[in-house]
Scaffold this motif. Structure first.
Motif, PDB file in Angstrom:
ATOM      1  N   PHE A   1      -2.881   1.698   4.708  1.00 35.89           N
ATOM      2  CA  PHE A   1      -3.561   3.551   4.947  1.00 35.89           C
ATOM      3  C   PHE A   1      -5.440   3.813   4.874  1.00 35.89           C
ATOM      4  CE2 PHE A   1       0.797   3.759   3.055  1.00 35.89           C
ATOM      5  CZ  PHE A   1       1.447   3.851   4.102  1.00 35.89           C
TER       6      PHE A   1
ATOM      7  N   ARG B   1       1.404  -1.310  -0.364  1.00 33.99           N
ATOM      8  CA  ARG B   1       0.413   0.156  -0.051  1.00 33.99           C
ATOM      9  C   ARG B   1       0.950   1.367  -0.316  1.00 33.99           C
ATOM     10  NH1 ARG B   1      -3.842  -3.478  -1.535  1.00 33.99           N
ATOM     11  NH2 ARG B   1      -4.322  -5.007  -0.037  1.00 33.99           N
TER      12      ARG B   1
ATOM     13  N   THR C   1      -2.617  11.086   6.365  1.00 31.07           N
ATOM     14  CA  THR C   1      -4.183   9.640   7.477  1.00 31.07           C
ATOM     15  C   THR C   1      -4.542  10.356   8.637  1.00 31.07           C
ATOM     16  OG1 THR C   1      -1.791   8.482   8.143  1.00 31.07           O
ATOM     17  CG2 THR C   1      -3.086   7.839   6.070  1.00 31.07           C
TER      18      THR C   1
ATOM     19  N   THR D   1       1.371  11.669  -0.060  1.00 35.97           N
ATOM     20  CA  THR D   1       1.025  12.964   0.615  1.00 35.97           C
ATOM     21  C   THR D   1       1.738  14.193   0.516  1.00 35.97           C
ATOM     22  OG1 THR D   1      -0.622  14.202   2.210  1.00 35.97           O
ATOM     23  CG2 THR D   1       1.279  12.308   2.789  1.00 35.97           C
TER      24      THR D   1
ATOM     25  N   LEU E   1       1.022   5.490  -0.572  1.00 31.81           N
ATOM     26  CA  LEU E   1       0.393   6.835   0.209  1.00 31.81           C
ATOM     27  C   LEU E   1       1.184   7.606  -0.643  1.00 31.81           C
ATOM     28  CD1 LEU E   1      -1.286   8.380   1.434  1.00 31.81           C
ATOM     29  CD2 LEU E   1      -0.208   8.209   3.769  1.00 31.81           C
TER      30      LEU E   1
ATOM     31  N   SER F   1      -2.564   5.281  -2.709  1.00 27.45           N
ATOM     32  CA  SER F   1      -3.652   6.684  -2.374  1.00 27.45           C
ATOM     33  C   SER F   1      -2.940   7.590  -2.488  1.00 27.45           C
ATOM     34  CB  SER F   1      -4.309   6.868  -1.355  1.00 27.45           C
ATOM     35  OG  SER F   1      -5.047   5.020  -1.354  1.00 27.45           O
TER      36      SER F   1
ATOM     37  N   THR G   1      -7.932   7.030   4.598  1.00 30.35           N
ATOM     38  CA  THR G   1      -7.891   8.165   4.034  1.00 30.35           C
ATOM     39  C   THR G   1      -9.449   8.623   3.919  1.00 30.35           C
ATOM     40  OG1 THR G   1      -6.556   7.864   2.329  1.00 30.35           O
ATOM     41  CG2 THR G   1      -7.761   9.980   2.164  1.00 30.35           C
TER      42      THR G   1
END
Length: 409
Positions: free
Chosen positions: A399, A204, A389, A208, A206, A383, A401
């Motif tokens: 994760f 996974r 998160t 951001t 993420l 993501s 969201t």
């Protein structure tokens, strides 16, 4: 128009090209629409099954966002609502949101926050899913589409071992830091395509913006390196961190206030002979556990990234190439959040190529790309979100969201 089981679940499964009937474990994903009161199961961009549902009523609204199945129980009872039966329960958050069967599934929101499913469909869906399978909950109906981008990772981007890169900003996740030294090895051997498809659990990812916790953690590490003990680099400005800042200010002849202002942070980086870090962060988890983090660059930081979800699958054993399927989600940021993140221009998730445009703004270091390529497996996900998160992401989760609509329903 509401999506229903008009043609029957069995027909949908039999007609899907994913060979579910033969026992193949395709990396499926579930998309729930609160407006349509519908649930759709996808294999890539192909519909596998659909159902009517009932989400949370006013005062008990089902949250929207990106989730995954954390736990499955064939027989379960609510520990909040008078031991109400929740057969074929599939947990999405540890705070109490789940998919489950029910004898009362009207065509309007009626639950206490969970997603109610007709009993027979709940039983069939339970057989199709596994822990870690993604569930996207949105107001409007969103549909995954095939996405091609040079930014997206591919297994064949991995390469044979090379010497470790000491200047690559990879680090363990916060929860894994024990205060000792950290060794980062960028020498993952390239797995065979067969291994990628069948043996490795999916990762996974993420992406951001670099947040306050990231900034504080790195500030703590630099202060300690400079001889001002800031304690464990946990990303929280406790008493030891404030004392270290004051000690640094005293040593450098600066006004002493113990505050981690942007000017103070720049001064610490200069003293350490380091450039200010990039404005983005990439985090990786696998099997509900953090693996590592890396710094990335976000172009045009004043423009919102939006919230997006992509899943990787269908790896070709001959070429090592797979397909990414993605969707853009609605997510309204508060003015305070935008001010904190320096966002002055919103994005519209319904605009043509909204997800593609966001991907084009991301720059991931080559060594980080190669490490991810060596870990990539069918069912891996990416993501993207402006905000990091929240409290739902933690031990024993992927994760998570949480998104927000304009109406705040």
């Amino acid at each position: 128009m509401r999506i229903t089981l008009g043609i029957g679940l069995a027909v949908l499964i039999a007609s899907a090209p994913s060979a579910l009937a033969a026992g193949a474990k395709a990396p499926l994903q579930i998309v729930v629409s609160r407006q349509q009161q519908s649930l759709v199961v996808y294999d890539g961009d192909t519909v596998v099954a659909t159902s009517n549902i009932s989400t949370g009523k006013r005062g008990h609204t089902t949250p929207t966002g990106i989730f995954s199945i954390l736990e499955k129980r064939r027989h379960h009872k609510s520990n909040i609502y008078s031991n109400a039966p929740m057969p074929f329960m599939q947990r999405l958050t540890w705070s109490g949101i789940a998919l489950h069967g029910s004898n009362h599934v009207p065509d309007y929101p009626a639950s206490h926050g969970c997603v109610r499913l007709p009993g027979k469909f709940a039983a069939s869906l339970f057989k199709m899913t596994q822990r870690g399978m993604h569930v996207v909950i949105s107001d409007r109906q969103v549909t995954p589409v095939a996405i091609a981008s040079t930014m997206l990772f591919q297994p064949n981007q991995a390469h044979p071992p090379a010497p470790p890169m000491s200047d690559v900003p990879l680090r363990p996740a916060i929860s894994h830091f024990d205060g000792g030294s950290v060794e980062v090895a960028m020498t993952d051997r390239r797995p065979s395509p067969a291994l990628l498809v069948h043996e490795q659990p999916p990762i996974r990812i993420l992406v951001t913006r670099r947040g306050r916790q990231d900034t504080m953690r790195d500030l703590q590490m630099l202060l300690t390196t400079l001889g001002h003990d800031a304690g464990a680099p946990d990303g929280h400005g406790g008493p030891m961190t404030l004392a270290a800042i004051s000690s640094f200010q005293t040593a450098e002849g600066l006004p002493v206030d113990g505050k981690a202002t942007p000017e103070l942070i720049e001064a610490v980086y200069r003293k350490a002979g380091r450039d200010m870090p990039p404005n983005g962060v990439l985090r990786v988890r696998r099997a509900f556990q953090p693996l590592f983090e890396a710094e990335i660059t976000i172009d045009k930081p004043e423009l919102a990234l939006g919230t997006h979800f992509l899943q990787f699958q269908d790896t070709d054993a001959a070429t090592g190439q797979g397909k990414w399927f993605g969707m853009a989600l609605d997510n309204t940021l508060s003015k305070a959040a935008k001010d904190r993140l320096g966002i002055t221009v919103d994005t519209d998730p319904t605009e043509f190529n909204a997800l593609q445009r966001t991907l084009n703004r991301l720059t991931v270091p080559d060594d980080v790309r190669r490490r991810i390529a060596g870990l990539l497996a069918d069912g891996s996900s990416l993501s993207i979100s402006d905000t990091d998160t929240g409290l739902e992401t933690g031990e024993g989760t992927d994760f998570i969201t949480i998104t927000h609509s304009v109406s705040g329903r």
